[in-house]
Enzyme design. Structure first.
Site: not given
Ligand code: KE4
Length: 429
Positions: A144, A239, A267
């Protein structure tokens, strides 16, 4: 334990907010029941609207390496707020933040701040396309990278949890440039390379997948991927939104001793405020506006409050490298406690852990890619989830996520978690 107030708040929220949440994975859809509304957090714990206390293992989905509201981040914010919230101009804190990232993440020569992981990955892909003049890219099933259209193809995390790994609304044109390989399977990459020779701008990968549960990449696989990208002039993007500053001060690339061309971060670098970043080789990053033609922008990028929290977080990491030894000890202690419990109940559920990110799959085979992760019994995970919640342990409300140990988790917290894990499994099996 009542959660009546959370139930009332959730009904109210659903009147105005799609699904009552501002991010789908919070909605408890895959584990059942209603989400809890949290009012405050301190250290390893946070508290719901009914006053129930939980030992928290999502840590806001990764940012809280030091637990909730650590004094050094809170004080940095209180100081920053005295000067105002945002100016839309360069500020010195952005330089300090960039210097810290360049110093701590070995492959990053230049870095641009953004406001989320999604912005980081979509911008990194854009500059990779601008740099190579090519359009197609490879991602891996179950990974993701945020919710930009091009990544919502066989995606992990909430997309997988809710059963829409390929989202409606993503156009055929967009999807056509997204090629999907199998995690830890270099032959699947080679097949795509052969069929799209000379057309690939980038390969993007989570060097430790945290969005199909925790699935470490095989080091030989990643080394081969690095070799292929170098030979084919394809931009390799790690990533590290989740793994950056989580598995080591220099991220997974430090542990693996493999340097990508670009890295995406998020994060932890925001200390709990909205921050993302992408960075890497100067020859690529110099293509970004205003000096280069690849456009990328953000009203609140480098925001003073977010930079204050992020600089406090990264400065603490820089000054306390021993914290990763502490996290390894605590995380290993928790993992071993869980494994002893599994022996007790006679189950061989797979435990994957990298540093302080960990996942127990309700699957008794090794979990090394999307297909093996997807064999997990998600219904059983849902029941386990509520057993743990009733015992005051807050895990990710979805099987295909990670649990995070922070420096704020005490051995007493871990013992309570191990006991709750044992009681929950015994009650279920
Ligand atoms: P954000 O756009 O949610 O800040 O980041 C996206 C993203 C990109 N790359 C990786 C490896 C990530 O884990 C994420 C976001 N992680 C999820 C948790 N699995 C965010 C939680 C959510 O969607 O509320």
């Amino acid at each position: 334990m009542t959660t009546e107030k959370s139930k009332q708040l959730f009904e109210e929220a659903k009147k105005y907010i799609p699904g009552g949440v501002n991010s789908p994975v919070r909605a408890f859809k895959s584990v059942g029941g209603d989400p809890l509304f949290i009012t405050h957090g301190k250290g390893s714990k946070f508290y719901d609207a009914d006053g129930n206390e939980y030992i928290d293992y999502i840590g806001s989905w990764g940012p809280h390496l030091f637990g909730h509201n650590p004094p050094f981040i809170k004080n940095a914010l209180l100081t920053a707020i005295e000067n105002g919230t945002s100016f839309g101009t360069p500020i010195e804190l952005e330089i300090i933040m960039a210097e810290l990232i360049v110093e701590l993440v070995r492959s990053v020569e230049k870095v641009r701040m953004v406001n989320s992981g999604t912005e980081a990955t979509m911008s990194a892909l854009r500059v990779a396309r601008g740099y190579t003049g090519r359009e197609k890219f490879i991602k891996f099933e179950g990974c993701y990278h945020g919710h930009a259209d091009c990544f919502l193809i066989k995606a992990g995390s909430g997309a997988l949890t809710l059963g829409v790994p390929t989202s409606p609304g993503v156009t055929k044109g967009n999807a056509a440039d997204t090629l999907v390989a199998d995690y830890n399977d270099i032959d699947s990459v080679k097949r795509l390379l052969e069929a799209n020779s000379g057309e690939l701008a980038a390969v993007i990968i989570e060097p430790v997948a945290g969005n199909m549960g925790v699935v470490p990449a095989n080091k030989e696989f990643l080394k081969e991927l690095r070799k292929i990208c170098s030979e084919e002039n394809i931009v390799l993007i790690f990533d590290e939104v989740m793994t950056g500053f989580r598995v080591a001060a220099g991220g997974a690339q430090e542990v693996l001793n493999i340097s990508p061309d670009l890295s995406t971060l998020g994060k932890i670098i925001g200390g709990g405020l909205p921050v993302g970043a992408f960075g890497g080789k100067s020859e690529i990053m110099d293509l970004i506006a205003p000096d280069g033609p690849v456009y990328q922008a953000g009203t609140l990028s480098g925001n003073p409050l977010a930079m204050a929290a992020g600089v406090a977080a990264l400065s603490y990491i820089k000054d306390h490298p021993e914290l990763y030894d502490e996290l390894e000890k605590k995380s290993s202690y928790l993992e071993n406690g869980f494994k002893e419990n599994l022996d007790l109940v006679g189950k061989n559920y797979t435990m994957n852990r990298v540093g302080s990110m960990m996942c127990m799959f309700f699957a008794e085979e090794p979990v090394e890619d999307f297909n093996s992760a997807f064999k997990s019994d998600t219904e059983l995970y849902g029941k386990y989830y509520h057993q743990m919640l009733q015992r005051g342990i807050y895990l990710a409300p979805a099987q295909f996520e990670a649990m995070f140990v922070s420096t704020a988790h005490s051995i007493d917290d871990l013992d309570k978690t191990i006991e709750a894990h044992r009681e929950s499994l015994t009650a279920l099996l």
